[in-house]
Design a protein around this motif. Structure first.
Motif, PDB file in Angstrom:
ATOM      1  N   LEU A 146      46.017  60.975  15.495  1.00  0.00           N
ATOM      2  CA  LEU A 146      47.296  60.189  15.784  1.00  0.00           C
ATOM      3  C   LEU A 146      47.103  60.199  17.624  1.00  0.00           C
ATOM      4  N   ASN A 147      46.604  60.994  17.952  1.00  0.00           N
ATOM      5  CA  ASN A 147      46.188  61.318  19.434  1.00  0.00           C
ATOM      6  C   ASN A 147      45.489  60.214  19.881  1.00  0.00           C
ATOM      7  N   ALA A 148      44.465  60.277  19.254  1.00  0.00           N
ATOM      8  CA  ALA A 148      43.380  59.025  19.594  1.00  0.00           C
ATOM      9  C   ALA A 148      43.902  57.700  19.231  1.00  0.00           C
ATOM     10  N   ARG A 149      44.474  57.669  18.059  1.00  0.00           N
ATOM     11  CA  ARG A 149      45.328  56.242  17.875  1.00  0.00           C
ATOM     12  C   ARG A 149      46.017  55.937  19.080  1.00  0.00           C
ATOM     13  N   ALA A 150      46.798  56.871  19.646  1.00  0.00           N
ATOM     14  CA  ALA A 150      47.903  56.177  20.443  1.00  0.00           C
ATOM     15  C   ALA A 150      47.033  55.660  21.744  1.00  0.00           C
ATOM     16  N   THR A 151      46.102  56.675  22.223  1.00  0.00           N
ATOM     17  CA  THR A 151      45.542  56.436  23.349  1.00  0.00           C
ATOM     18  C   THR A 151      44.689  55.074  23.185  1.00  0.00           C
ATOM     19  N   ILE A 152      43.984  54.857  22.319  1.00  0.00           N
ATOM     20  CA  ILE A 152      43.019  53.380  21.837  1.00  0.00           C
ATOM     21  C   ILE A 152      44.194  52.391  21.817  1.00  0.00           C
ATOM     22  N   ALA A 153      45.213  52.612  21.093  1.00  0.00           N
ATOM     23  CA  ALA A 153      46.159  51.553  21.158  1.00  0.00           C
ATOM     24  C   ALA A 153      46.725  51.179  22.675  1.00  0.00           C
ATOM     25  N   LEU A 154      47.115  52.024  23.374  1.00  0.00           N
ATOM     26  CA  LEU A 154      47.542  51.811  24.735  1.00  0.00           C
ATOM     27  C   LEU A 154      46.536  50.942  25.579  1.00  0.00           C
ATOM     28  N   ALA A 155      45.101  51.739  25.367  1.00  0.00           N
ATOM     29  CA  ALA A 155      44.105  51.067  26.172  1.00  0.00           C
ATOM     30  C   ALA A 155      44.071  49.649  25.820  1.00  0.00           C
ATOM     31  N   ALA A 156      44.288  49.312  24.574  1.00  0.00           N
ATOM     32  CA  ALA A 156      44.090  47.975  24.110  1.00  0.00           C
ATOM     33  C   ALA A 156      45.315  46.907  24.350  1.00  0.00           C
ATOM     34  N   GLY A 157      46.406  47.715  24.791  1.00  0.00           N
ATOM     35  CA  GLY A 157      47.554  46.913  24.990  1.00  0.00           C
ATOM     36  C   GLY A 157      48.427  46.631  23.768  1.00  0.00           C
ATOM     37  N   ILE A 158      48.259  47.371  22.683  1.00  0.00           N
ATOM     38  CA  ILE A 158      48.928  47.400  21.564  1.00  0.00           C
ATOM     39  C   ILE A 158      49.885  48.554  21.410  1.00  0.00           C
ATOM     40  N   ARG A 159      51.154  48.314  21.810  1.00  0.00           N
ATOM     41  CA  ARG A 159      52.228  49.253  22.263  1.00  0.00           C
ATOM     42  C   ARG A 159      52.847  49.542  20.967  1.00  0.00           C
ATOM     43  N   GLN A 160      52.952  48.908  19.990  1.00  0.00           N
ATOM     44  CA  GLN A 160      53.668  49.194  18.597  1.00  0.00           C
ATOM     45  C   GLN A 160      52.794  50.291  17.951  1.00  0.00           C
ATOM     46  N   ILE A 161      51.475  49.997  17.862  1.00  0.00           N
ATOM     47  CA  ILE A 161      50.686  51.176  17.402  1.00  0.00           C
ATOM     48  C   ILE A 161      50.875  52.498  17.996  1.00  0.00           C
ATOM     49  N   ALA A 162      51.098  52.378  19.375  1.00  0.00           N
ATOM     50  CA  ALA A 162      50.956  53.579  20.080  1.00  0.00           C
ATOM     51  C   ALA A 162      52.189  54.406  19.877  1.00  0.00           C
ATOM     52  N   GLU A 163      53.495  53.682  19.670  1.00  0.00           N
ATOM     53  CA  GLU A 163      54.731  53.933  19.668  1.00  0.00           C
ATOM     54  C   GLU A 163      54.743  54.748  18.397  1.00  0.00           C
ATOM     55  N   SER A 164      54.132  53.923  17.381  1.00  0.00           N
ATOM     56  CA  SER A 164      54.166  54.660  15.928  1.00  0.00           C
ATOM     57  C   SER A 164      53.483  55.890  15.743  1.00  0.00           C
ATOM     58  N   ALA A 165      52.372  55.935  16.447  1.00  0.00           N
ATOM     59  CA  ALA A 165      51.718  57.282  16.409  1.00  0.00           C
ATOM     60  C   ALA A 165      52.250  58.462  17.120  1.00  0.00           C
ATOM     61  N   ALA A 166      53.088  58.012  18.380  1.00  0.00           N
ATOM     62  CA  ALA A 166      53.873  59.040  18.974  1.00  0.00           C
ATOM     63  C   ALA A 166      55.200  59.443  18.280  1.00  0.00           C
ATOM     64  N   SER A 167      55.756  58.627  17.546  1.00  0.00           N
ATOM     65  CA  SER A 167      56.779  58.892  16.594  1.00  0.00           C
ATOM     66  C   SER A 167      56.223  59.975  15.423  1.00  0.00           C
ATOM     67  N   GLU A 168      55.371  59.510  14.709  1.00  0.00           N
ATOM     68  CA  GLU A 168      54.777  60.465  13.875  1.00  0.00           C
ATOM     69  C   GLU A 168      54.384  61.685  14.110  1.00  0.00           C
ATOM     70  N   LEU A 169      53.890  61.923  15.562  1.00  0.00           N
ATOM     71  CA  LEU A 169      53.272  63.136  15.979  1.00  0.00           C
ATOM     72  C   LEU A 169      54.698  63.906  16.179  1.00  0.00           C
ATOM     73  N   GLU A 170      55.681  63.361  16.637  1.00  0.00           N
ATOM     74  CA  GLU A 170      57.084  63.952  16.959  1.00  0.00           C
ATOM     75  C   GLU A 170      57.688  64.300  15.676  1.00  0.00           C
ATOM     76  N   ALA A 171      57.417  63.587  14.414  1.00  0.00           N
ATOM     77  CA  ALA A 171      58.282  63.911  13.312  1.00  0.00           C
ATOM     78  C   ALA A 171      57.459  64.949  12.876  1.00  0.00           C
ATOM     79  N   MET A 172      56.005  65.251  13.074  1.00  0.00           N
ATOM     80  CA  MET A 172      55.135  66.265  12.367  1.00  0.00           C
ATOM     81  C   MET A 172      55.839  67.602  13.140  1.00  0.00           C
ATOM     82  N   ALA A 173      55.851  67.605  14.476  1.00  0.00           N
ATOM     83  CA  ALA A 173      56.318  68.731  15.226  1.00  0.00           C
ATOM     84  C   ALA A 173      57.628  69.079  14.865  1.00  0.00           C
ATOM     85  N   LYS A 174      58.538  68.260  14.663  1.00  0.00           N
ATOM     86  CA  LYS A 174      59.866  68.657  14.091  1.00  0.00           C
ATOM     87  C   LYS A 174      59.923  69.301  12.805  1.00  0.00           C
ATOM     88  N   ARG A 175      58.880  68.872  11.882  1.00  0.00           N
ATOM     89  CA  ARG A 175      58.771  69.509  10.484  1.00  0.00           C
ATOM     90  C   ARG A 175      57.786  70.717  10.756  1.00  0.00           C
TER      91      ARG A 175
END
Length: 215
Positions: A1-30
């Motif tokens: 997820l970390n790598a996915r967000a990093t690559i997505a932001l580098a490629a300018g695909i913010r929606q994928i990066a936002e999804s990865a960040a949200s998934e990580l936050e849900a995982m941390a909360k769980r």
């Protein structure tokens, strides 16, 4: 997820990066583990930095930096320090930005992460060559760099070519927390208890939120 967000932001695909960040936050909360919390804060901080919200990025990355330090994860700590330095620069705090970048460079050098060390060195060189932004009001200007770093059961202090090592104490831990967030008010009672209610068996809470605020 970390790598996915990093690559997505580098490629300018913010929606994928936002999804990865949200998934990580849900995982941390769980899972409620420091490792997951640090990753979630780092990736969300990266997202905020890349989308132009420097102030939010600084807050999130400072939290991730603190947790990595407590976990004694040097590579993750240095990676977050490097990103925090860039966020601080974008937020106008060049003095702290330089300290964070220098800390990241030194850790990368110590653990042999040569590629990361060179990248951080280039960012530092650009910071000195093309200064931009103004320091945040109310924060002191740093004229001489000093470093306080945890090394197992000791703290290493470096200032003006001198090095001092002290065994860890609660007071030094408090100092590290305060130095990690300059300009931020911190209640002494929360600092002493790390924001948690002490465990006293069946005695219950010593201070509820209302009592703490009144105190």
């Amino acid at each position: 997820l970390n790598a996915r967000a990093t690559i997505a932001l580098a490629a300018g695909i913010r929606q994928i990066a936002e999804s990865a960040a949200s998934e990580l936050e849900a995982m941390a909360k769980r899972n409620k583990t420091p490792w997951d919390e640090a990753h979630a804060a780092h990736v969300r901080g990266l997202f905020e930095h890349e989308t132009g919200n420097a102030e939010a990025a600084v807050e999130l990355l400072t939290r991730a930096r603190r947790i990595w330090g407590e976990l004694e994860a040097p590579y993750e700590l240095a990676t977050t320090c490097a990103l925090l330095g860039q966020a601080l620069q974008a937020n106008g705090d060049r003095s702290r930005a330089r300290l964070e970048l220098q800390a990241a460079r030194d850790v990368f050098d110590r653990i042999g992460a040569e590629f990361d060390r060179r990248q951080t060195e280039q960012i530092l060189a650009a910071l000195d060559k093309h200064p931009s932004g103004k320091a945040k009001p109310g924060l002191p200007q740093v004229t001489a760099a000093a470093r306080m770093q945890r090394e197992g059961d000791t703290w290493c202090f470096v200032f003006e070519g001198r090095t001092l090592r002290l065994r860890n104490t609660r007071g030094l831990e408090h100092l590290a927390v305060l130095l990690a967030q300059p300009g931020v008010d911190c209640w002494a009672i929360d600092l002493a208890g790390s924001g948690k209610v002490a465990d006293r068996g069946d005695a219950g809470e010593l201070l509820d939120p209302a009592a703490r605020q009144a105190y």
